[in-house]
Design an enzyme around this catalytic site. Structure first.
Site, PDB file in Angstrom:
ATOM      1  CD  GLU A 306      -2.890  -1.322   2.295  1.00 39.47           C
ATOM      2  OE1 GLU A 306      -2.682  -0.683   3.339  1.00 39.47           O
ATOM      3  OE2 GLU A 306      -3.896  -2.018   2.110  1.00 39.47           O
ATOM      4  CG  ASP A 380      -7.413  -5.201   5.179  1.00 31.15           C
ATOM      5  OD1 ASP A 380      -6.988  -5.274   6.340  1.00 31.15           O
ATOM      6  OD2 ASP A 380      -7.421  -4.151   4.506  1.00 31.15           O
ATOM      7  CD  GLU A 408      -9.768  -0.618   7.851  1.00 34.44           C
ATOM      8  OE1 GLU A 408      -8.862  -1.145   8.525  1.00 34.44           O
ATOM      9  OE2 GLU A 408      -9.613  -0.236   6.680  1.00 34.44           O
TER      10      GLU A 408
HETATM   11  O1  GCW Z   1      -6.975  -2.551   6.100  1.00 32.71           O
HETATM   12  C1  GCW Z   1      -5.983  -1.758   5.670  1.00 32.71           C
HETATM   13  C2  GCW Z   1      -6.354  -0.410   6.181  1.00 32.71           C
HETATM   14  C3  GCW Z   1      -5.192   0.521   6.162  1.00 32.71           C
HETATM   15  C4  GCW Z   1      -4.050  -0.135   6.942  1.00 32.71           C
HETATM   16  C5  GCW Z   1      -3.709  -1.452   6.282  1.00 32.71           C
HETATM   17  C6  GCW Z   1      -2.621  -2.200   7.019  1.00 32.71           C
HETATM   18  C7  GCW Z   1      -2.361   0.928   8.242  1.00 32.71           C
HETATM   19  O2  GCW Z   1      -7.423   0.090   5.421  1.00 32.71           O
HETATM   20  O3  GCW Z   1      -5.588   1.718   6.738  1.00 32.71           O
HETATM   21  O4  GCW Z   1      -2.936   0.707   6.996  1.00 32.71           O
HETATM   22  O5  GCW Z   1      -4.840  -2.275   6.275  1.00 32.71           O
HETATM   23  O6  GCW Z   1      -2.957  -3.089   7.784  1.00 32.71           O
HETATM   24  O7  GCW Z   1      -1.461  -1.913   6.819  1.00 32.71           O
END
Ligand code: GCW
Length: 715
Positions: A306, A380, A408
């Site tokens: 990311e 995730d 989240e």
């Molecule tokens: O789920 C995603 C989140 C990001 C997060 C990432 C991760 C910190 O949307 O915000 O970044 O996972 O776990 O690295």
């Protein structure tokens, strides 16, 4: 009451106030007044007559905690007095080496079973002995003793010897230097960087107390989407101040390391982990960190994910990157927690297979002070995912669990959902790595593969809200995380029950009703958000609310349509050998059930299979009908929780009762929103009517597609 410790006599007069409004700040350390005189008299003997042997900052904390507890329990002035252990003390807090020889002899060899952080609460000849090898063990033992009182255990028969099953039990804060919290829904970061290092806020101390009370022994204070500034002297001085404050509570500080920090901070031309100058830079930086924080725990790293820099930028492996940092912290006893959340922005293969494909071949290639941190599922933190296939697949590399305590994808701190239920599902999943019974919990406690290093991390749900976690009940997830970190096989029913008693009340009816809400809550949420194995169908970016229509944009694997692939014929992601074959990453035993669309538990159906809308399922319904009924069931479940809670009025303080009641209004309306919008969206493909019993959506699809909310928190 008198608490005796080492000579001096101190007299406190503390005014007690009960019955005042309760904002939840005290978490599960409420120490609420005893419900009647008989109960009060029973525990009074043990609380009046305590001795603490020895001197240390941690023992001072124990003493303070006992005063706070007594203040809460007894509706009267408290008069503590501290002196050395005498026979007349009913409760002893004493290191095992300091026990009188005679008692040591009577306690026998079992005493040696108490390990570094462990403790033993033992009823012995009319006394309660809280003993441990270390002062931290005594602190944990004291909290266990207070918990026994809070939950109204009989003390005469106490015989509780506990050692943590996992070594590194951490919170991970995704807190930024500007005090926003990535995926934080409980206000701003509690770390006030601007006032640090000189001002140590009381909240830091209460944070450490709360964590110590559930056995958490480490905290990574900064976002994994890291900022190299955290490694500069300015911020190291601030981190040191926190480390100093946390040390007597047994909590170590960890920092996230931005992989290209040498380039950002000192203009090195590269951050290649095999470049000698880069290696020297990290060694020096590490020495500098240890000069501030001599017991610094180590680094936590998100790399090649990311947008974060990492070894891929230089054609190196994840092991090359992790080992470079591991070598830097090794001389100081530090560790590196290297996250397995690595996936390519070009989506070359099914996103959920990528971590396994990348890490599995590296098994055994990491230094012995590296631990790979793996999210509970391969995607995730979705409301429901199967366990991550790396668990059980890396016998030569210690793996630690990463759970997300902050919600989240599960309602963002306005829905009551008990995460322990979901975590148990993962922890008790069988990897079959060494035959039946090779549960994920045995992987992470090290017993399955003989890992020398073990760990677990929870992404914190803590912020500046008065009640710390936004929803009063989200405190339960922080609490349960600590308990499962201590022992991943803990009974989650008991965890829920104890949390309710410690946080609210011992009223039998209250505990039974609220526990039932907690234990049902996860399945209810899955039904109204992502039934039948649906996943990643939330709104874009802020991830709040439904978004099965999310498509296009820069990254395919950040859309919903990539995952559900709905067409007029079918829906779901084929992960069998006919599809991405991510299923092959699991033990063959799983192929038999998960690989067969007729045998797979319906919870995982669309995670692994593409299924036609009219396929008849084991319930007798076709897929469309089953989906619609499950969404409806979820909404009804949320309403049921709300109505059960309404019966709790008067059983606890009004302030928290009302807080939770008002959050139920949000939860129920959002459950309806999920149901209505998802069903309307998917109905475009199934082209079938809603079955009887499913309520008519409140709006037309266009309304939901156009719905926008500004400034959703957490990004
Ligand atoms: O789920 C995603 C989140 C990001 C997060 C990432 C991760 C910190 O949307 O915000 O970044 O996972 O776990 O690295």
């Amino acid at each position: 009451m008198s608490i005796k410790k080492s000579g001096a006599t101190i007299v406190f007069f503390i005014l007690i106030s009960v019955g005042y409004a309760n904002d939840g700040y005290k978490l599960w350390l409420q120490y609420l007044p005893f419900e009647n005189k008989a109960v009060s008299d029973y525990y009074r003997d043990y609380l009046e007559n305590i001795s603490i042997s020895g001197e240390s900052p941690t023992l001072d904390i124990i003493q303070k905690e006992l005063i706070i507890a007594s203040e809460g329990f007894f509706d009267q002035q408290v008069l503590p007095e501290f002196s050395k252990t005498t026979d007349s003390n009913l409760t002893w807090i004493i290191r095992s080496e300091d026990l009188p020889e005679e008692i040591k002899g009577k306690l026998g060899t079992k005493l040696s079973e108490v390990k570094e952080e462990g403790y033993w609460l033992k009823s012995y000849q009319g006394k309660i002995i809280i003993t441990a090898k270390t002062d931290i063990g005594l602190l944990y033992g004291t909290f266990a003793f207070l918990k026994a009182i809070q939950t109204r255990e009989k003390l005469e028969n106490l015989d509780r010897l506990e050692n943590p099953k996992i070594q590194k039990r951490l919170l991970n804060h995704w807190d930024n230097l500007n005090r926003t919290v990535e995926r934080g829904y409980a206000g701003f970061s509690i770390w006030n960087w601007h006032r640090l290092p000189n001002h140590i806020d009381q909240q830091y101390i209460d944070y450490a107390r709360a964590n110590a009370s559930i056995g958490i022994n480490g905290t990574s204070i900064f976002n994994v989407n890291s900022n190299a500034l955290i490694l500069t002297p300015e911020y190291l001085a601030k981190a040191k101040a926190l480390a100093d404050a946390f040390r007597p509570y047994g909590i170590k500080i960890y920092l996230t390391a931005r992989f290209n920090a040498p380039m950002i901070l000192d203009s090195l031309p590269t951050a290649d982990p095999l470049d000698p100058d880069v290696q020297i830079w990290w060694k020096k930086k590490t020495e500098e960190i240890y000069s501030y924080i001599p017991d610094f725990g180590g680094f936590l790293v998100k790399a090649d994910s990311e947008g974060q820099p990492g070894p891929h930028n230089y054609g190196r492996t994840q092991a090359d990157g992790a080992n470079m940092l591991a070598d830097a912290v090794k001389p100081f006893g530090g560790i590196v927690m290297w996250r397995a959340f690595v996936y390519n922005e070009k989506t070359p293969t099914d996103r959920i297979r990528q971590a396994y494909d990348e890490f599995k071949p590296l098994d055994g290639k990491f230094r012995d002070n590296v631990i790979v941190q793996v999210k509970n599922g391969p995607l995730d933190f979705q409301p429901r995912e199967p366990f991550h296939p790396l668990f059980g697949a890396m016998p030569k590399t210690p793996l630690m669990m990463e759970f997300q305590i902050t919600k989240e994808y599960l309602g963002q701190e306005t829905h009551w959902v008990n995460l322990a239920t979901m975590w148990r599902e993962i922890l008790q999943s069988d990897t079959y790595a060494k035959g039946k019974g090779s549960t994920v919990s045995k992987v992470i406690d090290g017993s399955l593969h003989g890992y020398k290093l073990t760990g677990i991390a929870g992404v914190a749900n803590i912020g500046t809200d008065r009640n710390w976690t936004g929803h009063q009940t989200a405190q339960a997830d922080w609490y349960a995380f600590g308990k499962l970190a201590w022992n991943p096989d803990s009974n989650i029913d008991e965890i829920a029950e104890n949390w309710l008693k410690m946080t609210f009340s011992n009223d039998v009816d209250f505990v039974a009703t609220s526990k039932e809400i907690m234990l049902q809550s996860h399945e209810i949420l899955v039904n109204y958000m992502t039934p039948l194995g649906l996943h990643h169908i939330m709104a874009r970016s802020h991830h709040w609310g439904p978004g099965p229509w999310v498509t296009g944009g820069g990254r395919e694997d950040w859309t919903a349509t990539y995952y559900h692939k709905a067409s007029e014929e079918e829906i779901g992601f084929d992960r069998t050998e006919k599809g991405s074959n991510a299923l092959a990453q699991y033990a063959p035993e799983w192929k038999k059930t998960w690989g067969d669309a007729d045998k797979i538990p319906l919870e995982y159906l669309l995670w692994f299979h593409r299924v036609s809308w009219d396929k008849k399922l084991s319930t007798g319904n076709n897929l469309w009908t089953e989906m619609a009924l499950r969404y409806q069931k979820g909404v009804e479940g949320a309403r049921w929780m709300q109505s059960q809670w309404a019966k709790m009025e008067g059983k606890i303080d009004q302030e928290r009762y009302e807080h939770i009641s008002s959050f139920f209004k949000i939860q129920v309306s959002e459950a309806e929103w999920w149901r209505d919008s998802c069903l309307l969206y998917f109905q475009q493909f199934s082209k079938m009517p809603l079955p009887p019993g499913v309520e008519k959506p409140k709006h037309v699809l266009k309304y939901y597609l156009n719905f926008k909310r500004n400034f959703v928190p957490g990004i």
